[in-house]
Every structure is written in structure tokens, then in C-alpha cells.
Scaffold this active site. Structure first.
Site, PDB file in Angstrom:
ATOM      1  N   VAL A  37       0.836  -1.207   0.000  1.00  0.00           N
ATOM      2  CA  VAL A  37       0.000   0.000   0.000  1.00  0.00           C
ATOM      3  C   VAL A  37       0.867   1.252   0.000  1.00  0.00           C
ATOM      4  CG1 VAL A  37      -1.668   1.355   1.334  1.00  0.00           C
ATOM      5  CG2 VAL A  37      -1.970  -1.117   1.092  1.00  0.00           C
TER       6      VAL A  37
ATOM      7  N   GLU B 258      -3.976  -6.004  -5.173  1.00  0.00           N
ATOM      8  CA  GLU B 258      -2.682  -6.385  -5.740  1.00  0.00           C
ATOM      9  C   GLU B 258      -2.879  -6.841  -7.182  1.00  0.00           C
ATOM     10  OE1 GLU B 258       0.046  -8.694  -3.457  1.00  0.00           O
ATOM     11  OE2 GLU B 258      -0.955  -8.195  -1.566  1.00  0.00           O
TER      12      GLU B 258
ATOM     13  N   LYS C  99     -13.619  -0.479   5.397  1.00  0.00           N
ATOM     14  CA  LYS C  99     -12.682  -1.424   4.784  1.00  0.00           C
ATOM     15  C   LYS C  99     -12.977  -2.854   5.236  1.00  0.00           C
ATOM     16  CE  LYS C  99      -9.230  -2.784   2.325  1.00  0.00           C
ATOM     17  NZ  LYS C  99      -7.846  -2.362   2.567  1.00  0.00           N
TER      18      LYS C  99
ATOM     19  N   ASN D  48     -14.001  -5.899   2.658  1.00  0.00           N
ATOM     20  CA  ASN D  48     -13.257  -7.154   2.531  1.00  0.00           C
ATOM     21  C   ASN D  48     -14.070  -8.358   2.976  1.00  0.00           C
ATOM     22  OD1 ASN D  48     -11.048  -5.968   1.401  1.00  0.00           O
ATOM     23  ND2 ASN D  48      -9.796  -5.967   3.248  1.00  0.00           N
TER      24      ASN D  48
ATOM     25  N   ASN E 289     -18.467 -20.116  -4.727  1.00  0.00           N
ATOM     26  CA  ASN E 289     -17.844 -21.442  -4.736  1.00  0.00           C
ATOM     27  C   ASN E 289     -18.746 -22.500  -4.102  1.00  0.00           C
ATOM     28  OD1 ASN E 289     -15.574 -20.567  -6.080  1.00  0.00           O
ATOM     29  ND2 ASN E 289     -14.412 -20.160  -4.217  1.00  0.00           N
TER      30      ASN E 289
ATOM     31  N   PHE F 268     -33.979  -5.532  10.090  1.00  0.00           N
ATOM     32  CA  PHE F 268     -34.416  -6.746  10.768  1.00  0.00           C
ATOM     33  C   PHE F 268     -34.180  -7.958   9.872  1.00  0.00           C
ATOM     34  CE2 PHE F 268     -38.099  -8.898  13.187  1.00  0.00           C
ATOM     35  CZ  PHE F 268     -37.240  -9.283  14.196  1.00  0.00           C
TER      36      PHE F 268
ATOM     37  N   CYS G 205     -40.358 -16.650  -0.056  1.00  0.00           N
ATOM     38  CA  CYS G 205     -39.315 -17.036  -1.021  1.00  0.00           C
ATOM     39  C   CYS G 205     -37.959 -17.318  -0.374  1.00  0.00           C
ATOM     40  CB  CYS G 205     -39.145 -15.953  -2.085  1.00  0.00           C
ATOM     41  SG  CYS G 205     -40.598 -15.717  -3.118  1.00  0.00           S
TER      42      CYS G 205
ATOM     43  N   LYS H 270     -37.605 -20.347   2.196  1.00  0.00           N
ATOM     44  CA  LYS H 270     -37.946 -21.607   1.516  1.00  0.00           C
ATOM     45  C   LYS H 270     -36.862 -22.024   0.524  1.00  0.00           C
ATOM     46  CE  LYS H 270     -40.815 -21.220  -1.936  1.00  0.00           C
ATOM     47  NZ  LYS H 270     -39.998 -21.661  -3.110  1.00  0.00           N
TER      48      LYS H 270
END
Length: 441
Positions: free
Chosen positions: A11, A161, A209, A213, A224, A261, A267, A270
């Protein structure tokens, strides 16, 4: 401006070179002699695209130099940027050793001086660090008082980076936490940037920040997780996500990112459960999605516990609680899996005198799955539901407000109960009440 920058890591080196490139005179300070020597030879201290030519040009021009001596670097300096590392401690917390050392160095160098100076923390630090750690250290070592000619600020960086130089010159925004004076100095420092500037509370600036992140990590884990499941279901997750991100109204947007809240309705709960079932049937574990349901339940229980605590703190003589809003979404009558229904169930189960009002929920109009759900969860709804907000509020010690219709707000403002717990956060008039509490603020 004459800038002193502490920490020539990733940085720091990008920030120092790019500030010099925009006309500032920058002195970089680092305890590592090898880094100092490398930069003074005109080479970047880290591997980063497009950084080497900028460093080389600025060093040759004499607008970027490095030293190990903080006192020498601070001579005639207008502003200090603290860009040192804040690694994880053994217990998972943040190690502020380098930051503390640098602040002490700055303070000692400024002792006996009267010239104005602003210290800006650029490192990622926990909320409260600038005010509770940096400020007292700086005042103790300098013998000066923050707020006179000495100022502090927080200005988090959003550099990745591999694209740090591009990110520096084209940030999503410039976030500044500080006083009017320190914010003005930071604005001046970064005046060449063409982006939105947000001046916020110092603690909010420190927290942005972490929020960014954490959300980035959540997005990676979420994507994933789905890909693990979709692969065994013979679905190409790349195609799914390519379509998913095209939705800029809900998926990639500000939607659902406002503190408030718990979620509910017909939807979200479930469909999350359905995905988790598919995963179990295929021996796939999806901890992020499992966590959403757990976290959602915790949000409801947390509010319930706060309401009970408020009643108990007042001696428990008045156990009246007005729940203003019952449906899962404001100004609808859908009660299916409404977190407000779950909250009412918890509060009644804890022995509180719950009175409920919702401007659009009428028992005579409930039917089908909606009616079956509320009959199963709140069989006493007919006894506790009131047609007027004022009737539900009559004599209540706590008002839990999730519906902010004009009738509800006016009733609360007319005779405010001692405690008002706001689940919506959209009504400034309520926030002005003496007993006001936000659900997450």
C-alpha cells in the site's frame, strides 16, 4: 504538499509513487534499509504492474525519496500517511505494534513544534483505533493537543494487488473520517481524483474497509459453494453466475444491504432450505448458506432479548410491548415466515403483554396459506391484534416499530413509550425520541 509516508510495503509504495506522480513531494519512511535503498535506486519495493516506471521517474525528479529516519522525514512535512502493516495477532485480533511505533515516532518528531500537521491512518485498523490508540499516543509523545494545529484522520485504501496503480487513480470512492479541518487536508491531498468523496465519522471510515473485505470474501465463498452443488447437479456454475450478475436491480446492487431486521416471506427462507436439502442429498456441505438461516434466527432472538432486558431493567412491573408491524414486509399482508410473527411468538412465550397493530393486516381478510401460518404460529392473534396503533401503544413500556406508516409514526410520537426499538431505520422523527434504539445502529 510535503508528504511523509510511513511503511513502504504494498500500500505504501503504490501510494507514495502515485502521490509523487501527481505533484506532491513524498518522503517514504521504513525501518527496512533494503526497501529504502531499493526505492532510492529508482525501483519499486514490490512487484506491481506499471509501478516501476512511475517510481523511476519520480526518484529521478527528486519528488520521491526514502529514509529510515522519521525525524528527518518530518522536517517541513504537512501531512503524514500511516501505511504500515497491521497483521493478525496469534488470537486473531489485529497487531498494532508497527502502528504504535510509527505514531510515537511522529509524535516525538513533532514535539516542540507549532506548525500545523495532519496524521492520516491509511492502514486497515479496527474501529476505535484512531481515536483510542492513535490520538492519545500522538498527544502524549508530542505534548500537543489534537484539534489545535494537530489533526488526525482515517482514509482507508481500496487497492487490489495486481491492479494497485489503476485502483489508486480510479477508486470507487474516497472515504475520509475526521474533523472538518483534517478532512479538508485529505481532500487537498487527493484533489486530483475524479470520484465521489464521502466524509464520515472516523469509526465508520475504519469500518468501511472491513465491511468491504468481508463482503468480498463472502462473495467468493458464496459463489464457490453454489458451484460445488451445481457441479454435481450437472449445472455449469459459470453460466449461472454470468446471468446472475446481469441483474443490477437486486443481485449486484444496493438492494438488501441496508441494516435492519431479519428476512422472511414466502421465497427467501424456503429457497435457501431447498438448496440446503439438495446439498445434503448429494453429500455437499454449504456452511455459508446454512449460516444465513442461523444468523437470521439470531437477529430475531437478539431483538427479543433486548426487549425483555428493557422490561426487566425497568423493574418488570410494566410488561406491555407494542409490536407495530406484523407482516414480513412493510405495507403488505403476507405473514408467511415473517420475522415479526416469530418475534411476537418469542415475546409472548417470555410472558410479555404483547399488543400488535399492522395497518394492512385484517383477520377477516386473511386466507389460505397466510391464515394457516398465523394460526399455527400465533393462535392468539385475535386477542392481541388492535385496529389502531394508539390502542396497541396504550400503556406499553416498549414499542417495537417495523411499520413506519404515518398512522404508526404519529401514534408513537404522540405518546412515546419509554423505549422505542426501531427495526426499519427510515424515520428521523423516531430517532429523536429519548428512548430510541436502532436494531443495528
Amino acid at each position: 504538499m510535503n508528504v511523509t509516508l510511513f511503511g513502504l510495503g504494498y500500500v505504501g509504495s503504490v501510494t507514495a509513487a502515485c502521490l509523487a506522480h501527481r505533484g506532491h513531494h513524498v518522503v517514504g519512511v521504513d525501518t527496512d534499509q533494503a526497501k529504502v535503498d531499493t526505492l532510492n535506486l529508482g525501483m519499486a519495493t514490490v512487484v506491481e504492474p506499471d509501478l516501476d516506471p512511475i517510481v523511476q521517474t519520480m526518484v529521478r525528479a527528486g519528488t520521491l525519496i526514502a529514509t529510515t529516519r522519521a525525524d528527518a522525514a518530518l522536517v517541513d512535512s504537512d501531512i503524514s500517511l500511516v501505511c504500515v502493516g497491521t497483521p493478525s495477532a496469534a488470537n486473531g485480533g489485529t497487531d498494532l505494534t508497527h502502528l504504535r511505533r510509527v505514531v510515537e515516532d511522529i509524535g516525538r518528531a513533532l514535539a516542540g513544534e507549532t506548525r500545523p500537521h495532519t496524521v492520516v491512518v491509511r492502514s486497515t485498523v479496527p474501529p476505535g483505533t484512531v481515536e483510542d490508540v492513535v490520538r492519545p499516543l500522538l498527544e502524549r509523545t508530542s505534548g500537543r493537543t489534537v484539534g489545535d494545529d494537530l489533526h488526525i484522520a482515517m482514509c482507508p485504501e481500496f487497492l487490489r494487488e495486481g491492479s494497485g496503480v489503476t485502483d489508486f487513480f480510479h477508486p470507487p470512492m474516497l472515504v475520509i473520517g475526521g474533523s472538518d479541518v483534517s478532512a479538508a487536508r485529505v481532500r487537498e491531498l487527493f484533489g486530483f481524483l475524479d470520484c465521489t468523496v464521502r466524509v464520515v465519522d472516523i469509526r465508520a471510515a475504519e469500518s468501511v474497509k472491513y465491511a468491504s473485505n468481508a463482503f468480498h470474501a463472502l462473495k467468493v465463498a458464496f459463489t464457490n459453494e453454489l458451484s460445488r452443488l451445481y457441479r454435481v447437479l450437472d449445472v455449469d456454475a459459470r453460466e449461472v453466475m454470468e446471468v446472475f450478475v446481469q441483474d443490477r436491480q437486486l443481485n449486484v446492487s444496493t438492494a438488501y444491504l441496508r441494516p435492519g431486521f431479519a428476512f422472511g416471506g414466502s421465497c427467501l427462507p424456503k429457497d435457501v432450505r431447498s438448496l440446503l436439502y439438495l446439498a445434503r442429498m448429494n453429500s455437499i456441505t454449504l456452511p455459508v448458506l446454512e449460516g444465513t438461516l442461523t444468523s437470521n434466527d439470531m437477529q430475531v432472538r437478539d431483538v427479543a432479548d433486548r426487549v425483555v432486558a428493557a422490561v426487566d431493567e425497568a423493574g418488570g412491573h410494566n410488561r406491555g410491548v407494542a409490536l407495530l408491524g406484523l407482516s414480513f414486509k412493510n405495507l403488505t399482508d403476507d405473514l408467511r415466515e415473517s420475522p415479526n410473527v416469530a418475534l411476537a411468538e418469542l415475546l409472548i412465550g417470555k410472558g410479555l403483554d404483547v399488543r400488535i397493530h399492522d395497518p394492512v393486516v385484517t383477520l377477516s381478510r386473511l386466507s389460505g396459506a397466510n391464515l394457516r401460518y398465523v394460526d399455527a404460529k400465533l393462535p392468539h392473534l385475535r386477542r392481541v391484534l388492535h385496529d389502531r396503533a394508539a390502542d396497541a401503544l396504550d400503556g406499553a413500556h416498549v414499542a417495537v416499530v417495523s411499520c413506519t406508516s404515518s398512522e404508526v409514526v404519529d401514534a408513537v410520537l404522540d405518546v412515546p413509550p419509554p423505549v422505542v426499538v426501531d427495526l426499519a431505520g427510515t424515520c428521523p422523527e423516531l430517532e429523536a425520541l429519548p428512548g430510541y434504539e436502532g436494531v443495528g445502529w
